[in-house]
Design a protein around this motif. Structure first.
Motif, short mmCIF file in Angstrom:
data_model
loop_
_atom_site.label_atom_id
_atom_site.label_comp_id
_atom_site.label_asym_id
_atom_site.label_seq_id
_atom_site.Cartn_x
_atom_site.Cartn_y
_atom_site.Cartn_z
N GLU A 139 0.89 -1.37 -0.02
CA GLU A 139 0.10 -0.02 0.00
C GLU A 139 0.86 1.32 -0.05
N SER A 140 2.26 1.10 0.17
CA SER A 140 2.99 2.26 0.35
C SER A 140 3.78 2.61 -1.25
N LEU A 141 3.81 1.58 -1.90
CA LEU A 141 4.52 1.87 -3.28
C LEU A 141 4.08 3.01 -3.90
N ARG A 142 4.84 3.83 -4.57
CA ARG A 142 4.45 5.12 -5.24
C ARG A 142 5.42 5.18 -6.51
N TYR A 143 4.84 5.91 -7.34
CA TYR A 143 5.47 6.41 -8.37
C TYR A 143 6.80 7.05 -8.19
N GLY A 144 7.90 6.78 -8.82
CA GLY A 144 9.01 7.28 -8.78
C GLY A 144 10.13 6.85 -7.70
N GLN A 145 9.52 5.69 -6.77
CA GLN A 145 10.53 5.19 -5.81
C GLN A 145 11.61 4.42 -6.35
N ARG A 146 12.64 4.54 -6.10
CA ARG A 146 13.98 3.69 -6.43
C ARG A 146 14.07 2.49 -5.59
N VAL A 147 13.60 1.31 -6.27
CA VAL A 147 13.56 0.11 -5.51
C VAL A 147 14.22 -1.13 -6.08
N CYS A 148 14.78 -2.03 -5.04
CA CYS A 148 15.32 -3.40 -5.28
C CYS A 148 14.32 -4.41 -4.99
N VAL A 149 13.79 -5.18 -5.90
CA VAL A 149 13.05 -6.38 -5.76
C VAL A 149 13.74 -7.51 -5.33
N PHE A 150 13.52 -8.05 -4.17
CA PHE A 150 14.34 -8.99 -3.66
C PHE A 150 13.47 -10.03 -3.35
N ALA A 151 14.21 -11.49 -3.70
CA ALA A 151 13.54 -12.68 -3.39
C ALA A 151 14.08 -13.34 -2.42
N ILE A 152 13.54 -14.23 -1.47
CA ILE A 152 13.85 -14.95 -0.22
C ILE A 152 13.10 -16.42 -0.47
N ALA A 153 13.97 -17.50 -0.39
CA ALA A 153 13.63 -18.71 -0.34
C ALA A 153 12.53 -18.99 0.97
#
Length: 370
Positions: A317-331
């Motif tokens: 719910e906090s994701l917004r346009y323009g944010q610089r993000v790393c999408v990270f995966a965890i097993a």
């Protein structure tokens, strides 16, 4: 081993819980403020499952509903204890301890709030090892615990009991309908079980893991290290075993809506220096991440969005346009990958066409995935 949790531990704990929450579980800062206010200078006893007597009564407590609604309808603070007391009355026995139902956001802190207000200890375990949107998606349910009777409370002081016997899926449907009538958010007590059942069905050590994860991110920042690298280095020493970057880029669009008591949608990201793109679908929690149209991680493995510079987890719910993000995966832990577990909360449980492939078996993406 038991330990004492103080108000000074809360910032690290909610940071780590938000990371494990895979975008869901509600705003962790709301939970932190509620617990800090109730706790003051005291401490909360956190018990290992092994510390429990086999005949102890453990009643998990949580928030239920759409996390986006929680931002508009702040809790009064008494609701979780209201639900606990209603369920104790229904069962005819007081709880020996409470416990999270999931790792994530506010739902890692709701049992702490209950503990701060009642003096009960909190069990260092939960039934998801992450966050999921539906109540039957619990290791408790998979391994034979009935969620009913469930008690639910709202901020007006109203409570209700849902009892569907052994049908945990129907319990979810009925409780969801009550939550919608309560305005989209309710507070629940459910899956009452013995200490022996906790040891048999719960994922151990998730509160202490959240504390460790949050501390790792903070200390990396303070030491001028890349917090995301520090996270990847830490995870092999845990039940989760593996973590890796999937995609690095900027949020260019978020399609989000509240529907049927859930926050649903998709976030789209673009790489900084290539044409590569990423899409992350969510239903309260992040469910599947695709890079350039190819699946890179799918539920029940964890997908989290981290602020690129600080490593702070970003909820759906906090994701917004323009944010610089790393999408990270965890097993996810192995208890979450059995055939019974995948039937309950694998891709098909969410209507996804993809088959589950462990994230560590999927080759690293190109483009923005570095």
């Amino acid at each position: 081993m038991a330990f004492q949790l103080t108000v000074d531990d809360l910032p690290d704990l909610v940071r780590g819980a938000a990371l494990l929450g895979t975008g869901g579980g509600g705003d962790p800062q709301i939970g932190r403020v509620l617990v800090a206010h109730a706790l003051g200078e005291r401490s909360i006893t956190i018990l290992s499952p092994e510390d429990l007597d086999d005949d102890a009564l453990v009643i998990p407590t949580a928030m239920m509903g759409a996390p986006s609604v929680l931002l508009e309808r702040l809790p009064r603070g008494t609701e979780p204890v209201d639900a606990l007391r209603r369920l104790e009355a229904q069962i005819g026995r007081p709880a020996s301890a409470t416990m999270p139902i999931e790792s994530g956001g506010i739902n890692s802190t709701i049992p702490l709030l209950v503990a701060a207000q009642t003096g009960l200890p909190v069990v260092d375990a939960d039934g998801m090892g992450r966050a999921f949107p539906e109540l039957q998606m619990e290791t408790f349910a998979i391994y034979g615990i009935d969620g009913s009777p469930l008690a639910i409370a709202d901020e007006r002081g109203y409570t209700a009991v849902v009892d569907t016997g052994a049908d945990n899926r129907r319990m979810e449907a009925y409780a969801r309908a009550v939550t919608v009538r309560m305005g989209g958010v309710g507070y629940i007590a459910e899956y009452a079980m013995s200490g022996a059942d906790v040891k048999r069905t719960a994922i151990p050590g998730t509160l202490s893991l959240a504390l460790r994860l949050g501390r790792t991110l903070r200390e990396a920042r303070e030491g001028h290290r890349d917090p995301i690298d520090a996270l990847a280095e830490m995870l092999p020493d845990t039940l989760y075993r593996h973590g890796s970057r999937l995609f690095t880029g900027k949020v260019v669009d978020v399609d989000r809506r509240t529907e049927g008591g859930f926050t649903r949608g998709v976030a789209r990201l673009a790489a900084f220096e290539s044409d590569s793109s990423c899409e992350v679908e969510f239903q309260n929690e992040f469910l599947v991440a695709r890079v350039d149209g190819q699946v890179r991680t799918v539920v029940p493995d964890l997908i989290t969005a981290l602020h690129l510079e600080t490593g702070e987890p970003i909820t759906a719910e906090s994701l917004r346009y323009g944010q610089r993000v790393c999408v990270f995966a965890i097993a996810t832990p192995e208890i979450m990958r059995t055939a019974a577990a995948l039937e309950a909360f694998g891709p098909q449980a969410f209507g996804l066409a993809e088959e589950f492939v462990p994230v560590e078996h999927i080759s690293a993406p190109l483009g923005g995935g570095a």
